[in-house]
Scaffold this active site. Structure first.
Site, PDB file in Angstrom:
ATOM      1  NE  ARG A  64      -4.051  -0.150   2.525  1.00  0.00           N
ATOM      2  CZ  ARG A  64      -5.198   0.188   2.270  1.00  0.00           C
ATOM      3  NH1 ARG A  64      -5.554   1.336   1.889  1.00  0.00           N
ATOM      4  NH2 ARG A  64      -6.254  -0.784   2.105  1.00  0.00           N
ATOM      5  CG  HIS A 108     -18.504   9.953   4.762  1.00  0.00           C
ATOM      6  ND1 HIS A 108     -18.057   8.787   4.445  1.00  0.00           N
ATOM      7  CD2 HIS A 108     -19.264   9.750   5.726  1.00  0.00           C
ATOM      8  CE1 HIS A 108     -18.562   7.785   5.126  1.00  0.00           C
ATOM      9  NE2 HIS A 108     -19.368   8.402   5.859  1.00  0.00           N
TER      10      HIS A 108
HETATM   11  N1  LIG Z   1      -7.061   8.052   6.214  1.00  0.00           N
HETATM   12  C1  LIG Z   1      -8.329   8.212   5.297  1.00  0.00           C
HETATM   13  N2  LIG Z   1      -8.491   7.651   4.080  1.00  0.00           N
HETATM   14  C2  LIG Z   1      -9.629   7.961   3.733  1.00  0.00           C
HETATM   15  C3  LIG Z   1     -10.754   8.586   4.212  1.00  0.00           C
HETATM   16  C4  LIG Z   1     -10.446   8.987   5.325  1.00  0.00           C
HETATM   17  O1  LIG Z   1     -11.401   9.590   5.990  1.00  0.00           O
HETATM   18  N3  LIG Z   1      -9.170   8.923   5.945  1.00  0.00           N
HETATM   19  N4  LIG Z   1     -11.682   8.774   3.555  1.00  0.00           N
HETATM   20  C5  LIG Z   1     -12.014   7.504   2.403  1.00  0.00           C
HETATM   21  C6  LIG Z   1     -13.508   7.725   1.674  1.00  0.00           C
HETATM   22  N5  LIG Z   1     -14.230   6.855   2.370  1.00  0.00           N
HETATM   23  C7  LIG Z   1     -15.403   7.435   2.805  1.00  0.00           C
HETATM   24  O2  LIG Z   1     -15.682   8.421   2.846  1.00  0.00           O
HETATM   25  C8  LIG Z   1     -13.878   5.423   2.389  1.00  0.00           C
HETATM   26  C9  LIG Z   1     -13.370   4.785   1.395  1.00  0.00           C
HETATM   27  C10 LIG Z   1     -12.906   3.424   1.389  1.00  0.00           C
HETATM   28  C11 LIG Z   1     -13.190   2.698   2.569  1.00  0.00           C
HETATM   29  C12 LIG Z   1     -12.819   1.434   2.635  1.00  0.00           C
HETATM   30  O3  LIG Z   1     -13.260   0.588   3.565  1.00  0.00           O
HETATM   31  N6  LIG Z   1     -11.754   1.035   1.551  1.00  0.00           N
HETATM   32  C13 LIG Z   1     -11.206  -0.353   1.535  1.00  0.00           C
HETATM   33  C14 LIG Z   1     -11.615  -0.961   0.145  1.00  0.00           C
HETATM   34  C15 LIG Z   1     -12.865  -0.825  -0.285  1.00  0.00           C
HETATM   35  C16 LIG Z   1     -13.090  -1.171  -1.467  1.00  0.00           C
HETATM   36  O4  LIG Z   1     -11.936  -1.274  -2.502  1.00  0.00           O
HETATM   37  O5  LIG Z   1     -14.028  -1.187  -2.046  1.00  0.00           O
HETATM   38  C17 LIG Z   1      -9.919  -0.531   1.914  1.00  0.00           C
HETATM   39  O6  LIG Z   1      -9.182   0.537   1.567  1.00  0.00           O
HETATM   40  O7  LIG Z   1      -9.306  -1.210   2.336  1.00  0.00           O
HETATM   41  C18 LIG Z   1     -13.891   3.436   3.851  1.00  0.00           C
HETATM   42  C19 LIG Z   1     -14.283   4.738   3.655  1.00  0.00           C
HETATM   43  C20 LIG Z   1     -10.980   7.730   1.376  1.00  0.00           C
HETATM   44  N7  LIG Z   1      -9.737   7.566   2.258  1.00  0.00           N
HETATM   45  N1  LIG Z   2     -16.900   6.534   1.978  1.00  0.00           N
HETATM   46  C1  LIG Z   2     -16.669   7.266   0.812  1.00  0.00           C
HETATM   47  C2  LIG Z   2     -18.248   7.391  -0.041  1.00  0.00           C
HETATM   48  O1  LIG Z   2     -19.097   6.493   0.367  1.00  0.00           O
HETATM   49  N2  LIG Z   2     -18.046   8.145  -0.890  1.00  0.00           N
HETATM   50  C3  LIG Z   2     -19.336   8.375  -1.674  1.00  0.00           C
HETATM   51  O2  LIG Z   2     -19.110   7.680  -2.996  1.00  0.00           O
HETATM   52  C4  LIG Z   2     -20.046   8.338  -3.663  1.00  0.00           C
HETATM   53  C5  LIG Z   2     -19.171   8.654  -5.042  1.00  0.00           C
HETATM   54  O3  LIG Z   2     -20.270   9.195  -6.095  1.00  0.00           O
HETATM   55  P1  LIG Z   2     -19.462   9.729  -7.517  1.00  0.00           P
HETATM   56  O4  LIG Z   2     -18.441   8.883  -7.879  1.00  0.00           O
HETATM   57  O5  LIG Z   2     -20.624   9.826  -8.300  1.00  0.00           O
HETATM   58  O6  LIG Z   2     -18.722  11.099  -6.970  1.00  0.00           O
HETATM   59  C6  LIG Z   2     -20.534   9.614  -3.455  1.00  0.00           C
HETATM   60  O7  LIG Z   2     -22.059   9.631  -2.567  1.00  0.00           O
HETATM   61  C7  LIG Z   2     -19.480  10.068  -1.779  1.00  0.00           C
HETATM   62  O8  LIG Z   2     -20.025  10.543  -1.157  1.00  0.00           O
END
Ligand SMILES: Nc1nc2c(c(=O)[nH]1)N[C@@H](CN(C=O)c1ccc(C(=O)N[C@@H](CCC(=O)O)C(=O)O)cc1)CN2
Ligand SMILES: NCC(=O)N[C@@H]1O[C@H](COP(=O)([O-])[O-])[C@@H](O)[C@H]1O
Length: 215
Positions: A64, A108
């Site tokens: 990663r 989010h």
């Molecule tokens: N350090 C941070 N990184 C990210 C954040 C954050 O607040 N702190 N926000 C996310 C966006 N997000 C929600 O808003 C979110 C995105 C992804 C995941 C998650 O569990 N991802 C998994 C893989 C999931 C997949 O590939 O379908 C992972 O990374 O293992 C949770 C929340 C963006 N990054």
């Molecule tokens: N935890 C992260 C998460 O859930 N993000 C959400 O994914 C969608 C992306 O839509 P988009 O690709 O059409 O912008 C949006 O609803 C955003 O808030």
């Protein structure tokens, strides 16, 4: 400001930024879009609007950390000043965040700290929430709990499905994200620890707090 936008999917929030720039509401420019998914429709949006993009996939790297370093290198090469996570579905670590201290924001689909993580809209429905919403926050190592810039409240209807609620929330996401970018670009967003204040913005009235000025 030079923006770097990270995406994973449909890209409707990316489109909201593109529309804001093309309409003149945002004076910023998207220097690069990075997608971690090859087939993200967001890429089609980049092609249509002649926006530089690159696909960088986690599975192409042994760790990663190396995945994140590759993204940082490209963003730095492009002179990116603000990184916008617009539906970016990978959790970022210190490797990435230390390269852009308090310069990464995320949209989010909930009123954090409620319903953090994935499928926030479904979490709200399953909880029986009557009100949910969306948030633009600074990204920290903690997941979905960074300093909040702006939030919008969205009602949950008894008839809602995950799709209908997601669409209603998105309509607000597409407004608060460009607005947050504009406030940052204007130099009006001041962070003290976990407290964020937007200088000159009107606080205290819902459904959006602070009140939007341009979107
Ligand atoms: N350090 C941070 N990184 C990210 C954040 C954050 O607040 N702190 N926000 C996310 C966006 N997000 C929600 O808003 C979110 C995105 C992804 C995941 C998650 O569990 N991802 C998994 C893989 C999931 C997949 O590939 O379908 C992972 O990374 O293992 C949770 C929340 C963006 N990054
Ligand atoms: N935890 C992260 C998460 O859930 N993000 C959400 O994914 C969608 C992306 O839509 P988009 O690709 O059409 O912008 C949006 O609803 C955003 O808030």
């Amino acid at each position: 400001m030079n923006l770097g936008v990270l995406v994973s999917g449909r890209g409707s929030n990316l489109q909201a930024i593109i529309d804001a720039i093309e309409s003149g509401k945002l004076q910023d420019r998207i220097s690069i879009v990075i997608s971690n998914r090859e087939k993200a429709y967001a890429i089609e949006r980049c092609k249509k609007h002649s926006i530089p993009y690159v696909v960088i996939k986690r599975k192409d790297f042994p760790s990663r950390e190396e995945f994140e370093r590759a993204m940082v290198d490209i963003l730095k090469e492009r002179g990116v000043e603000l990184v916008v996570l617009a539906g970016f579905m990978s959790i970022l670590t210190k490797t990435f965040l230390s390269a852009f201290p308090m310069k990464v924001i995320n949209i989010h689909p909930s009123l954090i700290p409620a319903f953090q993580g994935l499928n926030a809209q479904k979490q709200a429905l399953e909880y029986g929430a009557k009100i949910t919403g969306c948030t633009v926050h600074f990204v920290t190592e903690e997941l979905d709990n960074g300093p909040v810039i702006v939030q919008a409240c969205v009602p949950v209807l008894d008839t809602d499905t995950e799709e209908s609620l997601s669409e209603r929330i998105l309509s607000y996401e597409h407004r608060i994200l460009p607005q947050a970018i504009k406030w940052i670009s204007q130099g009006r967003v001041k962070v003290e620890g976990r407290i964020v204040k937007v200088e000159g913005a009107k606080y205290g009235t819902l459904p959006v707090n602070p009140s939007l000025e341009d979107f």
